[in-house]
Motif scaffolding. Structure first.
Motif, mmCIF file in Angstrom:
data_model
loop_
_atom_site.group_PDB
_atom_site.id
_atom_site.type_symbol
_atom_site.label_atom_id
_atom_site.label_comp_id
_atom_site.label_asym_id
_atom_site.label_seq_id
_atom_site.Cartn_x
_atom_site.Cartn_y
_atom_site.Cartn_z
ATOM 1 N N THR A 280 10.914 27.265 -34.182
ATOM 2 C CA THR A 280 9.901 27.338 -35.238
ATOM 3 C C THR A 280 10.092 28.572 -36.102
ATOM 4 O OG1 THR A 280 8.414 28.471 -33.708
ATOM 5 C CG2 THR A 280 8.202 26.078 -33.884
ATOM 6 N N SER A 281 10.849 29.550 -35.604
ATOM 7 C CA SER A 281 11.110 30.758 -36.372
ATOM 8 C C SER A 281 12.415 31.378 -35.900
ATOM 9 C CB SER A 281 9.965 31.761 -36.228
ATOM 10 O OG SER A 281 9.845 32.186 -34.867
ATOM 11 N N ILE A 282 12.989 32.212 -36.735
ATOM 12 C CA ILE A 282 14.208 32.921 -36.375
ATOM 13 C C ILE A 282 14.059 34.372 -36.786
ATOM 14 C CG2 ILE A 282 15.668 30.880 -36.584
ATOM 15 C CD1 ILE A 282 16.557 31.935 -39.311
ATOM 16 N N ALA A 283 15.024 35.207 -36.376
ATOM 17 C CA ALA A 283 14.970 36.625 -36.727
ATOM 18 C C ALA A 283 15.155 36.800 -38.226
ATOM 19 C CB ALA A 283 16.062 37.373 -35.965
ATOM 20 N N GLY A 284 14.655 37.924 -38.738
ATOM 21 C CA GLY A 284 14.839 38.232 -40.145
ATOM 22 C C GLY A 284 13.537 38.282 -40.906
ATOM 23 N N ASP A 285 13.561 38.947 -42.055
ATOM 24 C CA ASP A 285 12.396 39.107 -42.910
ATOM 25 C C ASP A 285 12.528 38.182 -44.113
ATOM 26 O OD1 ASP A 285 10.666 40.106 -45.039
ATOM 27 O OD2 ASP A 285 10.386 41.906 -43.808
ATOM 28 N N LYS A 286 11.676 37.142 -44.178
ATOM 29 C CA LYS A 286 11.771 36.150 -45.250
ATOM 30 C C LYS A 286 11.558 36.768 -46.631
ATOM 31 C CE LYS A 286 8.640 33.508 -43.436
ATOM 32 N NZ LYS A 286 7.689 32.384 -43.234
ATOM 33 N N ALA A 287 10.637 37.706 -46.721
ATOM 34 C CA ALA A 287 10.341 38.325 -48.017
ATOM 35 C C ALA A 287 11.548 39.100 -48.544
ATOM 36 C CB ALA A 287 9.129 39.237 -47.896
ATOM 37 N N MET B 141 31.321 27.617 -54.921
ATOM 38 C CA MET B 141 30.545 28.787 -54.516
ATOM 39 C C MET B 141 31.460 29.860 -53.932
ATOM 40 S SD MET B 141 27.442 28.982 -51.752
ATOM 41 C CE MET B 141 27.057 30.509 -50.898
ATOM 42 N N PRO B 142 31.338 31.107 -54.382
ATOM 43 C CA PRO B 142 32.151 32.183 -53.797
ATOM 44 C C PRO B 142 31.661 32.543 -52.402
ATOM 45 C CG PRO B 142 30.598 33.090 -55.372
ATOM 46 C CD PRO B 142 30.477 31.586 -55.477
ATOM 47 N N ALA B 143 32.533 33.149 -51.602
ATOM 48 C CA ALA B 143 32.150 33.607 -50.271
ATOM 49 C C ALA B 143 31.343 34.895 -50.388
ATOM 50 C CB ALA B 143 33.388 33.837 -49.417
ATOM 51 N N TYR B 144 30.235 34.967 -49.649
ATOM 52 C CA TYR B 144 29.343 36.116 -49.727
ATOM 53 C C TYR B 144 29.377 36.967 -48.458
ATOM 54 C CZ TYR B 144 27.076 34.730 -54.080
ATOM 55 O OH TYR B 144 26.819 34.436 -55.409
ATOM 56 N N GLY B 145 30.380 36.766 -47.617
ATOM 57 C CA GLY B 145 30.434 37.504 -46.372
ATOM 58 C C GLY B 145 30.502 39.005 -46.556
ATOM 59 N N LYS B 146 31.120 39.456 -47.644
ATOM 60 C CA LYS B 146 31.248 40.898 -47.892
ATOM 61 C C LYS B 146 30.198 41.410 -48.873
ATOM 62 C CE LYS B 146 36.210 40.977 -46.924
ATOM 63 N NZ LYS B 146 37.570 41.300 -47.438
ATOM 64 N N VAL B 147 29.382 40.517 -49.391
ATOM 65 C CA VAL B 147 28.335 40.919 -50.336
ATOM 66 C C VAL B 147 27.125 41.463 -49.593
ATOM 67 C CG1 VAL B 147 26.736 40.103 -52.114
ATOM 68 C CG2 VAL B 147 29.100 39.266 -52.073
ATOM 69 N N PHE B 148 26.770 40.802 -48.477
ATOM 70 C CA PHE B 148 25.602 41.191 -47.692
ATOM 71 C C PHE B 148 26.027 41.838 -46.389
ATOM 72 C CE2 PHE B 148 24.306 37.226 -49.949
ATOM 73 C CZ PHE B 148 23.390 37.803 -50.824
ATOM 74 N N ASN B 149 25.318 42.901 -45.968
ATOM 75 C CA ASN B 149 25.549 43.437 -44.635
ATOM 76 C C ASN B 149 24.843 42.548 -43.618
ATOM 77 O OD1 ASN B 149 22.788 44.269 -44.368
ATOM 78 N ND2 ASN B 149 23.251 46.184 -45.469
ATOM 79 N N GLU B 150 24.975 42.855 -42.347
ATOM 80 C CA GLU B 150 24.457 41.965 -41.308
ATOM 81 C C GLU B 150 22.943 41.814 -41.376
ATOM 82 O OE1 GLU B 150 24.556 39.138 -38.521
ATOM 83 O OE2 GLU B 150 26.280 40.046 -39.517
ATOM 84 N N ASP B 151 22.227 42.891 -41.617
ATOM 85 C CA ASP B 151 20.766 42.814 -41.712
ATOM 86 C C ASP B 151 20.350 41.974 -42.921
ATOM 87 O OD1 ASP B 151 20.385 44.345 -39.461
ATOM 88 O OD2 ASP B 151 20.105 46.229 -40.551
ATOM 89 N N ILE C 66 19.121 34.368 -44.439
ATOM 90 C CA ILE C 66 19.083 33.123 -43.675
ATOM 91 C C ILE C 66 17.653 32.799 -43.254
ATOM 92 C CG2 ILE C 66 19.817 32.023 -41.512
ATOM 93 C CD1 ILE C 66 22.478 33.563 -41.848
ATOM 94 N N ALA C 67 16.881 33.828 -42.907
ATOM 95 C CA ALA C 67 15.471 33.603 -42.545
ATOM 96 C C ALA C 67 14.725 32.984 -43.720
ATOM 97 C CB ALA C 67 14.824 34.914 -42.122
ATOM 98 N N TYR C 68 15.003 33.454 -44.932
ATOM 99 C CA TYR C 68 14.349 32.885 -46.112
ATOM 100 C C TYR C 68 14.787 31.447 -46.344
ATOM 101 C CZ TYR C 68 13.395 31.831 -50.991
ATOM 102 O OH TYR C 68 12.978 31.204 -52.144
ATOM 103 N N LEU C 69 16.081 31.206 -46.304
ATOM 104 C CA LEU C 69 16.587 29.851 -46.543
ATOM 105 C C LEU C 69 16.076 28.892 -45.476
ATOM 106 C CD1 LEU C 69 20.294 30.669 -47.525
ATOM 107 C CD2 LEU C 69 18.428 29.981 -49.058
ATOM 108 N N PHE C 70 16.005 29.333 -44.235
ATOM 109 C CA PHE C 70 15.539 28.466 -43.145
ATOM 110 C C PHE C 70 14.053 28.141 -43.292
ATOM 111 C CE2 PHE C 70 14.406 27.619 -38.603
ATOM 112 C CZ PHE C 70 15.228 26.514 -38.432
#
Length: 250
Positions: free
Chosen positions: A107-114, A224-234, A240-244
């Motif tokens: 029902t929820s995952i880690a991360g801050d949706k805002a 779509m370009p790869a965003y693996g290096k655009v965002f850090n892990e946090d 992902i929390a927002y998209l989910f």
């Protein structure tokens, strides 16, 4: 055409007459059938390249009847094909197993949706290509219900390596016209004489093949370009929390 009780119920819209079994024996058999017929695309339910099934609310299948109908006939215009070689009872058992996955859905995952939404709108520039609730770009898939359709792991793959999570109907085409002009966009349709595409400004163009000198199709590459290096892990976790969380009114 097969004429069965199940087919009759589907044809007459008797949804209440179709119930997916939930007893242990049926679920075990449903799992075996699922692994043979469905796991190639859906994986374990939430780690494949097809729709996420580990959710209590399936976008295209709110009832057992609609779920069986999708298994039986597929989804026209999508990558979901009709079932082959399954009896009515076997389709019901697969439906029962799929429903069981939803009963264990997170029902929820880690991360801050805002924070994730701020990254989506800002640093990621995602709204330039993707639409949510009718707002945003049109050069990428609509994300209004993406949280109900994709698992967190699938969302991560789509962000880090878009080519590994290609969505049907979003491949690119590049045309060189006889005038020397180059036109690129999302390939919408193609026949023996024309190619229809949507360019990066959202404009739909239909170009006669006779007016081109070269047509290159990127059927396995995402625009779509790869965003693996655009965002850090946090940041990735927050995005992902927002998209989910995007699940429409489900």
């Amino acid at each position: 055409m097969r004429f069965t009780i199940l087919a009759l119920c589907l044809a007459l819209g008797l949804s209440a007459q179709i119930k997916a079994p939930s007893d242990e024996a049926s679920l075990r058999e449903g799992l075996k059938l699922y692994q043979f017929h469905c796991s190639f695309c859906h994986g374990k339910g939430d780690d494949g390249m097809a729709a996420n099934l580990v959710t209590p609310n399936l976008v295209h299948a709110p009832t057992d009847a609609s779920l069986v109908n999708i298994i039986r006939n597929g989804i026209p215009g999508s990558d979901m094909p009709p079932a082959l070689g399954m009896s009515d009872q076997e389709m019901l058992m697969v439906a029962g197993y799929v429903r069981s996955l939803g009963r264990t859905a997170p029902t929820s995952i880690a991360g801050d949706k805002a924070k994730g939404k701020a990254l989506y709108m800002g640093k990621g520039g995602c709204a330039g290509c993707h639409m949510i609730d009718g707002k945003g770009g049109r050069s990428g898939p609509d994300l209004t219900l993406i949280g109900a359709m994709r698992s967190p792991s699938n969302l991560r793959t789509s962000i880090v390596d878009p080519n590994a999570a290609m969505v049907g109907g979003w491949s690119m085409v590049h045309l060189t016209l006889k005038s020397g002009q180059k036109v690129s966009g999302i390939r919408l349709n193609e026949d023996n004489f024309h190619v229809s595409l949507r360019d990066n400004k959202g404009k739909i163009q239909t170009i006669a093949k006779a007016d081109t000198t070269k047509i290159d199709r990127d059927l396995t590459r995402s625009s779509m370009p790869a965003y693996g290096k655009v965002f850090n892990e946090d940041e990735m976790t927050d995005l992902i929390a927002y998209l989910f969380s995007l699940r429409g009114a489900l």
